[in-house]
Design a protein around this motif. Sequence first.
Motif, PDB file in Angstrom:
ATOM      1  N   GLY A  27       0.790  -1.216   0.000  1.00 57.26           N
ATOM      2  CA  GLY A  27       0.000   0.000   0.000  1.00 57.26           C
ATOM      3  C   GLY A  27       0.825   1.270   0.000  1.00 57.26           C
ATOM      4  N   THR A  28       2.039   1.186   0.507  1.00 58.32           N
ATOM      5  CA  THR A  28       2.885   2.377   0.558  1.00 58.32           C
ATOM      6  C   THR A  28       4.038   2.353  -0.441  1.00 58.32           C
ATOM      7  OG1 THR A  28       4.237   1.409   2.322  1.00 58.32           O
ATOM      8  CG2 THR A  28       2.388   2.792   2.986  1.00 58.32           C
ATOM      9  N   ALA A  29       4.535   1.181  -0.765  1.00 54.92           N
ATOM     10  CA  ALA A  29       5.712   1.102  -1.630  1.00 54.92           C
ATOM     11  C   ALA A  29       5.477   0.309  -2.901  1.00 54.92           C
ATOM     12  CB  ALA A  29       6.891   0.515  -0.852  1.00 54.92           C
ATOM     13  N   GLY A  30       4.242  -0.050  -3.187  1.00 56.01           N
ATOM     14  CA  GLY A  30       3.909  -0.698  -4.447  1.00 56.01           C
ATOM     15  C   GLY A  30       4.629  -2.004  -4.706  1.00 56.01           C
ATOM     16  N   GLY A  31       4.976  -2.202  -5.960  1.00 58.49           N
ATOM     17  CA  GLY A  31       5.611  -3.446  -6.389  1.00 58.49           C
ATOM     18  C   GLY A  31       6.974  -3.687  -5.773  1.00 58.49           C
ATOM     19  N   LEU A  32       7.765  -2.641  -5.626  1.00 62.85           N
ATOM     20  CA  LEU A  32       9.090  -2.815  -5.021  1.00 62.85           C
ATOM     21  C   LEU A  32       8.983  -3.181  -3.545  1.00 62.85           C
ATOM     22  CD1 LEU A  32      11.064   0.105  -6.712  1.00 62.85           C
ATOM     23  CD2 LEU A  32      11.258  -2.342  -7.169  1.00 62.85           C
ATOM     24  N   GLY A  33       8.027  -2.585  -2.852  1.00 54.55           N
ATOM     25  CA  GLY A  33       7.794  -2.935  -1.453  1.00 54.55           C
ATOM     26  C   GLY A  33       7.324  -4.370  -1.317  1.00 54.55           C
ATOM     27  N   THR A  34       6.467  -4.783  -2.234  1.00 52.87           N
ATOM     28  CA  THR A  34       5.984  -6.162  -2.250  1.00 52.87           C
ATOM     29  C   THR A  34       7.130  -7.130  -2.478  1.00 52.87           C
ATOM     30  OG1 THR A  34       3.809  -5.520  -3.050  1.00 52.87           O
ATOM     31  CG2 THR A  34       4.480  -7.784  -3.488  1.00 52.87           C
TER      32      THR A  34
END
Length: 132
Positions: free
Chosen positions: A82-89
């Motif tokens: 929710g905060t970092a998008g695909g890279l966070g995922t």
Amino acid sequence: MLRVKPRAAKALGLSAGLARALVPRSVTVALALPIAQGLEAPLAITAAAVLLQGILGANFGPGLMTKFGIKDTIARGLAAAGTAGGLGTASLTSKEPEALPFCALSYALVGIFSTVIMSVPAVRNIVIGIVG
């Protein structure tokens, strides 16, 4: 039409264009660019902001969640995507694969909600009024 004084951008010393470009930074670039276009924001800055948000979230997100005692897999997955998008995922699920379904859910919902809500002219005008 509701009039809102542009305070947020001024408080941070940002130009109106830069402030508008930062609004959709938590969604994928493919969705952030149309949102930024609707806000009349510079598209290149929006794309860079999305990437920077993802890099920062990927590098610091899991560690910060651990530091603040967030151990629940659901919460970690929802927050990372929710905060970092695909890279966070990618960052979170490389070490915690059980968080992937929650990342996917958050990633999709944030993208859908952001796109739908920013397509409403009244909401878009309020956001423009807030950021400048």
